[in-house]
Design a protein around this motif. Structure first.
Motif, PDB file in Angstrom:
ATOM      1  N   PHE A   1       0.845  -1.199   0.000  1.00 43.68           N
ATOM      2  CA  PHE A   1       0.000   0.000   0.000  1.00 43.68           C
ATOM      3  C   PHE A   1       0.875   1.241   0.000  1.00 43.68           C
ATOM      4  CE2 PHE A   1       0.558  -1.808   4.229  1.00 43.68           C
ATOM      5  CZ  PHE A   1       0.993  -0.750   4.995  1.00 43.68           C
ATOM      6  N   HIS A   2       0.255   2.383  -0.284  1.00 45.90           N
ATOM      7  CA  HIS A   2       0.989   3.646  -0.318  1.00 45.90           C
ATOM      8  C   HIS A   2       1.339   4.110   1.100  1.00 45.90           C
ATOM      9  CE1 HIS A   2       0.604   4.736  -4.599  1.00 45.90           C
ATOM     10  NE2 HIS A   2      -0.507   4.013  -4.547  1.00 45.90           N
ATOM     11  N   ASP A   3       2.568   4.605   1.264  1.00 41.48           N
ATOM     12  CA  ASP A   3       2.949   5.232   2.527  1.00 41.48           C
ATOM     13  C   ASP A   3       2.118   6.502   2.722  1.00 41.48           C
ATOM     14  OD1 ASP A   3       5.734   5.047   4.434  1.00 41.48           O
ATOM     15  OD2 ASP A   3       4.602   6.937   4.481  1.00 41.48           O
ATOM     16  N   ILE A   4       1.695   6.735   3.962  1.00 38.42           N
ATOM     17  CA  ILE A   4       0.818   7.880   4.239  1.00 38.42           C
ATOM     18  C   ILE A   4       1.569   9.213   4.157  1.00 38.42           C
ATOM     19  CG2 ILE A   4       1.123   8.031   6.758  1.00 38.42           C
ATOM     20  CD1 ILE A   4      -1.971   8.154   6.947  1.00 38.42           C
ATOM     21  N   ALA A   5       2.874   9.189   4.302  1.00 40.16           N
ATOM     22  CA  ALA A   5       3.681  10.425   4.294  1.00 40.16           C
ATOM     23  C   ALA A   5       4.888  10.201   3.384  1.00 40.16           C
ATOM     24  CB  ALA A   5       4.113  10.786   5.704  1.00 40.16           C
TER      25      ALA A   5
ATOM     26  N   ALA B   1      14.536  -1.498   4.479  1.00 40.14           N
ATOM     27  CA  ALA B   1      13.834  -2.190   5.575  1.00 40.14           C
ATOM     28  C   ALA B   1      14.515  -1.793   6.878  1.00 40.14           C
ATOM     29  CB  ALA B   1      13.874  -3.701   5.373  1.00 40.14           C
ATOM     30  N   ASN B   2      14.013  -0.750   7.498  1.00 37.01           N
ATOM     31  CA  ASN B   2      14.573  -0.310   8.776  1.00 37.01           C
ATOM     32  C   ASN B   2      14.351  -1.395   9.822  1.00 37.01           C
ATOM     33  OD1 ASN B   2      15.465   2.255   7.913  1.00 37.01           O
ATOM     34  ND2 ASN B   2      13.381   3.051   8.037  1.00 37.01           N
ATOM     35  N   THR B   3      15.403  -1.663  10.582  1.00 37.80           N
ATOM     36  CA  THR B   3      15.363  -2.771  11.552  1.00 37.80           C
ATOM     37  C   THR B   3      15.974  -2.303  12.862  1.00 37.80           C
ATOM     38  OG1 THR B   3      15.589  -4.352   9.727  1.00 37.80           O
ATOM     39  CG2 THR B   3      16.044  -5.177  11.943  1.00 37.80           C
TER      40      THR B   3
ATOM     41  N   SER C   1      18.249   2.151  13.064  1.00 40.98           N
ATOM     42  CA  SER C   1      17.726   2.401  11.710  1.00 40.98           C
ATOM     43  C   SER C   1      16.557   3.369  11.729  1.00 40.98           C
ATOM     44  CB  SER C   1      17.254   1.091  11.094  1.00 40.98           C
ATOM     45  OG  SER C   1      16.025   0.707  11.693  1.00 40.98           O
ATOM     46  N   HIS C   2      16.038   3.632  12.936  1.00 35.98           N
ATOM     47  CA  HIS C   2      14.858   4.466  13.134  1.00 35.98           C
ATOM     48  C   HIS C   2      13.580   3.780  12.665  1.00 35.98           C
ATOM     49  CE1 HIS C   2      13.031   8.321  14.190  1.00 35.98           C
ATOM     50  NE2 HIS C   2      14.177   8.543  14.790  1.00 35.98           N
ATOM     51  N   GLN C   3      13.507   2.457  12.824  1.00 31.70           N
ATOM     52  CA  GLN C   3      12.246   1.752  12.581  1.00 31.70           C
ATOM     53  C   GLN C   3      11.198   2.285  13.556  1.00 31.70           C
ATOM     54  OE1 GLN C   3      12.362  -2.512  13.121  1.00 31.70           O
ATOM     55  NE2 GLN C   3      10.193  -2.761  12.613  1.00 31.70           N
ATOM     56  N   GLU C   4      10.029   2.681  13.021  1.00 34.57           N
ATOM     57  CA  GLU C   4       8.991   3.242  13.888  1.00 34.57           C
ATOM     58  C   GLU C   4       7.796   2.322  14.057  1.00 34.57           C
ATOM     59  OE1 GLU C   4       8.140   7.230  12.595  1.00 34.57           O
ATOM     60  OE2 GLU C   4       9.813   7.972  13.819  1.00 34.57           O
ATOM     61  N   VAL C   5       7.500   1.521  13.030  1.00 33.06           N
ATOM     62  CA  VAL C   5       6.333   0.624  13.129  1.00 33.06           C
ATOM     63  C   VAL C   5       6.850  -0.800  13.341  1.00 33.06           C
ATOM     64  CG1 VAL C   5       4.291  -0.257  11.964  1.00 33.06           C
ATOM     65  CG2 VAL C   5       4.972   2.129  11.631  1.00 33.06           C
ATOM     66  N   PRO C   6       6.450  -1.449  14.442  1.00 31.30           N
ATOM     67  CA  PRO C   6       7.017  -2.752  14.781  1.00 31.30           C
ATOM     68  C   PRO C   6       6.328  -3.927  14.082  1.00 31.30           C
ATOM     69  CG  PRO C   6       5.620  -2.026  16.577  1.00 31.30           C
ATOM     70  CD  PRO C   6       5.608  -0.917  15.544  1.00 31.30           C
TER      71      PRO C   6
ATOM     72  N   LEU D   1       7.288  -5.833  10.251  1.00 33.28           N
ATOM     73  CA  LEU D   1       8.206  -5.740   9.109  1.00 33.28           C
ATOM     74  C   LEU D   1       7.565  -5.045   7.924  1.00 33.28           C
ATOM     75  CD1 LEU D   1      10.711  -6.404   7.395  1.00 33.28           C
ATOM     76  CD2 LEU D   1       9.646  -8.607   6.892  1.00 33.28           C
ATOM     77  N   HIS D   2       8.281  -4.084   7.363  1.00 37.06           N
ATOM     78  CA  HIS D   2       7.837  -3.441   6.128  1.00 37.06           C
ATOM     79  C   HIS D   2       9.050  -3.107   5.291  1.00 37.06           C
ATOM     80  CE1 HIS D   2       8.182  -0.538   9.416  1.00 37.06           C
ATOM     81  NE2 HIS D   2       8.584   0.363   8.536  1.00 37.06           N
ATOM     82  N   VAL D   3       8.896  -3.321   3.986  1.00 35.41           N
ATOM     83  CA  VAL D   3       9.919  -2.895   3.034  1.00 35.41           C
ATOM     84  C   VAL D   3       9.382  -1.660   2.324  1.00 35.41           C
ATOM     85  CG1 VAL D   3      11.087  -3.490   0.875  1.00 35.41           C
ATOM     86  CG2 VAL D   3      10.970  -5.159   2.730  1.00 35.41           C
ATOM     87  N   HIS D   4      10.154  -0.585   2.389  1.00 33.86           N
ATOM     88  CA  HIS D   4       9.809   0.627   1.648  1.00 33.86           C
ATOM     89  C   HIS D   4      10.265   0.453   0.204  1.00 33.86           C
ATOM     90  CE1 HIS D   4       9.372   3.351   5.284  1.00 33.86           C
ATOM     91  NE2 HIS D   4      10.119   2.393   5.810  1.00 33.86           N
ATOM     92  N   ILE D   5       9.439   0.836  -0.752  1.00 36.36           N
ATOM     93  CA  ILE D   5       9.856   0.981  -2.147  1.00 36.36           C
ATOM     94  C   ILE D   5       9.802   2.476  -2.457  1.00 36.36           C
ATOM     95  CG2 ILE D   5       9.399   0.456  -4.565  1.00 36.36           C
ATOM     96  CD1 ILE D   5       8.012  -2.095  -3.739  1.00 36.36           C
TER      97      ILE D   5
END
Ligand code: 5GP
Length: 130
Positions: free
Chosen positions: A37-41, A96-98, A102-107, A109-113
């Motif tokens: 899905f699309h990132d909200i920001a 993939a912030n981990t 890495s500043h992972q904020e949502v716990p 797993l998500h890969v940003h494209i």
């Protein structure tokens, strides 16, 4: 607030709620193992998130505990989403912030494209190197 990549899975995290349909998202792809899905920001003209449907906190958790079918399905889905969005040329970045550094904020797993413009160097220059 950055998360600890080894913390127990919190089923109230925002992506768990998206998976349960409690929060809307702009879905671009879904299959047995994966939602995209699309990132909200968005940080770039195209900024998609690809997540496994299973309860995995981070890349570390997923790579250690997920089944081969989940891992294969997820990797193929990331590639499919990027291809379907027309990003292979001129290119895209996976992230993939981990964990905390890495500043992972949502716990979950998500890969940003990230795509749609030249994305510059890997890390912000003002961080200094190494
Ligand atoms: P992280 O820093 O954990 O790697 O990235 C989390 C990403 O999730 C951020 O880019 C942020 O904009 C995105 N995000 C946070 N909450 C929501 C939400 O409710 N919906 C969507 N679509 N994206 C979200």
């Amino acid at each position: 607030m950055p998360v600890d990549a080894t913390q127990p899975y919190d089923d109230q995290n925002i992506f768990a709620r998206i998976l349960r349909g409690e929060i809307p998202s702009k879905t671009v792809y879904e299959d047995e193992h994966t939602l995209a899905f699309h990132d909200i920001a968005p940080w770039s003209p195209t900024h998609l998130l690809v997540i496994p449907k299973g309860a995995y906190v981070s890349w570390d958790d997923f790579s250690a505990r997920a089944s081969d079918a989940e891992i294969a399905g997820f990797v193929r889905a990331v590639g499919h989403v990027a291809r379907a969005a027309g990003l292979v040329e001129p290119g895209y970045r996976l992230l993939a912030n981990t964990g905390a550094h890495s500043h992972q904020e949502v716990p979950h797993l998500h890969v940003h494209i990230l795509a749609g413009r030249p994305l510059g160097p890997m890390l912000a220059q003002n961080d200094g190197r190494s």
